[in-house]
Enzyme design. Sequence first.
Site, PDB file in Angstrom:
ATOM      1  N   GLU A  61       0.947  -1.117   0.019  1.00 59.32           N
ATOM      2  CA  GLU A  61      -0.135   0.063   0.014  1.00 59.32           C
ATOM      3  C   GLU A  61       0.909   1.363  -0.020  1.00 59.32           C
ATOM      4  OE1 GLU A  61      -1.825  -0.435   3.876  1.00 59.32           O
ATOM      5  OE2 GLU A  61      -3.014  -2.110   3.498  1.00 59.32           O
TER       6      GLU A  61
ATOM      7  N   TYR B  49       4.584  18.607  11.002  1.00 59.21           N
ATOM      8  CA  TYR B  49       5.608  17.547  11.469  1.00 59.21           C
ATOM      9  C   TYR B  49       6.818  18.225  11.418  1.00 59.21           C
ATOM     10  CZ  TYR B  49       2.006  14.522   9.152  1.00 59.21           C
ATOM     11  OH  TYR B  49       0.831  13.998   8.487  1.00 59.21           O
TER      12      TYR B  49
ATOM     13  N   CYS C  85      -2.215  33.929   9.120  1.00 63.84           N
ATOM     14  CA  CYS C  85      -2.005  34.524  10.252  1.00 63.84           C
ATOM     15  C   CYS C  85      -1.739  33.703  11.660  1.00 63.84           C
ATOM     16  CB  CYS C  85      -3.444  35.384  11.035  1.00 63.84           C
ATOM     17  SG  CYS C  85      -3.594  36.609   9.567  1.00 63.84           S
TER      18      CYS C  85
HETATM   19  N1  PLP Z   1      -1.281   2.259   4.413  1.00 66.43           N
HETATM   20  C1  PLP Z   1      -2.204   2.820   5.396  1.00 66.43           C
HETATM   21  C2  PLP Z   1      -2.985   1.864   6.346  1.00 66.43           C
HETATM   22  C3  PLP Z   1      -1.566   3.966   5.998  1.00 66.43           C
HETATM   23  O1  PLP Z   1      -2.270   4.469   7.013  1.00 66.43           O
HETATM   24  C4  PLP Z   1      -0.763   4.643   5.220  1.00 66.43           C
HETATM   25  C5  PLP Z   1      -0.451   6.026   5.696  1.00 66.43           C
HETATM   26  O2  PLP Z   1      -0.575   6.563   6.550  1.00 66.43           O
HETATM   27  C6  PLP Z   1      -0.280   3.969   4.027  1.00 66.43           C
HETATM   28  C7  PLP Z   1      -0.521   2.753   3.517  1.00 66.43           C
HETATM   29  C8  PLP Z   1       0.650   4.832   3.146  1.00 66.43           C
HETATM   30  O3  PLP Z   1       1.850   5.078   3.737  1.00 66.43           O
HETATM   31  P1  PLP Z   1       2.951   5.875   2.673  1.00 66.43           P
HETATM   32  O4  PLP Z   1       2.487   7.226   2.230  1.00 66.43           O
HETATM   33  O5  PLP Z   1       3.923   6.091   3.732  1.00 66.43           O
HETATM   34  O6  PLP Z   1       3.307   4.871   1.900  1.00 66.43           O
END
Ligand code: PLP
Length: 423
Positions: free
Chosen positions: A282, A325, A351
């Site tokens: 992901e 961050y 602001c």
């Molecule tokens: N998968 C899940 C469950 C996430 O919460 C996130 C990001 O917060 C991602 C994938 C993607 O992470 P990244 O953008 O660091 O690859």
Amino acid sequence: MNTLPGHPHFAYRGDVLHVEDVALDALAREYGTPLFVYSKASMLEALGAYQRGFAGRKSKIHYAMKANSSLAILQVFARAGCGFDIVSGGELERALAAGAKGEDIIFSGVGKSRAEMRRALDAGIACFNVESEAELEVLSEVAVAAGKTAPVSLRVNPNVDPQTHPYISTGLKGNKFGVAHERALQTYRRAAELPGLHVVGIDFHIGSQITTQGPYIDAVDKVLDLVEAVEKAGIPLHHIDFGGGLGITYNGEQPPAADALWAELLMRIDQRGFGDRTLMIEPGRSLVGNAGVCVSEVLYLKPGEQKNFCIVDAAMNDLPRPAMYQAFHAVVPVARHDADPHTYDVVGPVCESGDWIGHGRPLNVRPGDHVAVMSAGAYCMSMASNYNTRGRAAEVLVDGSQVHLIRERETAADQMLKERRLP
Ligand code: PLP
């Protein structure tokens, strides 16, 4: 040509910064600023590294669309064969609107509502990544009421430190995400009993902007231990989803290349005998982060006793990462002059003293010049707000010498559209 580190398709030609074959100053003049500009070639190149890493495997890349959910960006990934990792009903509608099918979508997140579950079941999504025992019970109820079976994976929390900013660290015991490693087996047993569920996989995601491979190796080892235990308990797992999290170069970081990282991880997965499973990931930031910049105009230079300020027309509502961050974005001139640079805090018009883009940056700029805020493809536009009633920026996608306006600049009227005046 003078390519910027970490940004292979952003380069100075002469003194003007180009994205692919298009000059950024020309885009700024045509579309105004602040303006997000994305390179399609950069996105496809980043995706290509993952695709090479998984070549010959049963695998599926789900782009974590929270990183940048603009429709045209989603179309680029959908057309390149990606599915989507979503975290809300809104993201589900966007993914479908960009051409994804339900079977290409997996649904993460700690707080899915019943309505979101129902809509996702109706859309026939591939998997719910469930994050708690309570969510399992509710999902089963919703599925039974709808006469359906929900495919589920449990997001396990492997308690691994990703060595990143605490706000984007998600796989530690103290984080709100996932089912604790020690409770995972009993939670799987419960999932297997529930009438509305069908267990299909396991997933984890330990954090974001991870720049070394160590945390991945630790997490993979721990999760594969769990896969063994769950399958020994008679619950087969068809897929293993390794989440996202791979970092990018904002300021000299050298994260592993996606293909190199996956060569290493796949070796371990094969050694443990799980190489035949469907392997899912992901990624978000690593696909889009360095494919985008935010072009902004220098409004004023304000010398001060302690600091000089370079006030630009982009702000924390467009680029929230520094305020959220303390994140670093490189700031570079769009057209270079050869006079001596001065050191500035680059700030926006909002602001808040938290409205800064970069501290202590050497820049040679004059009012009316443009600067490019680099690495702005991920977690910028998708986090943008209307604070100070500032319209969200326009977005442009560059493909070679072609330019596509993919989002018009938001007007004040757009922002007030859903509001009602008192009678
Ligand atoms: N998968 C899940 C469950 C996430 O919460 C996130 C990001 O917060 C991602 C994938 C993607 O992470 P990244 O953008 O660091 O690859």
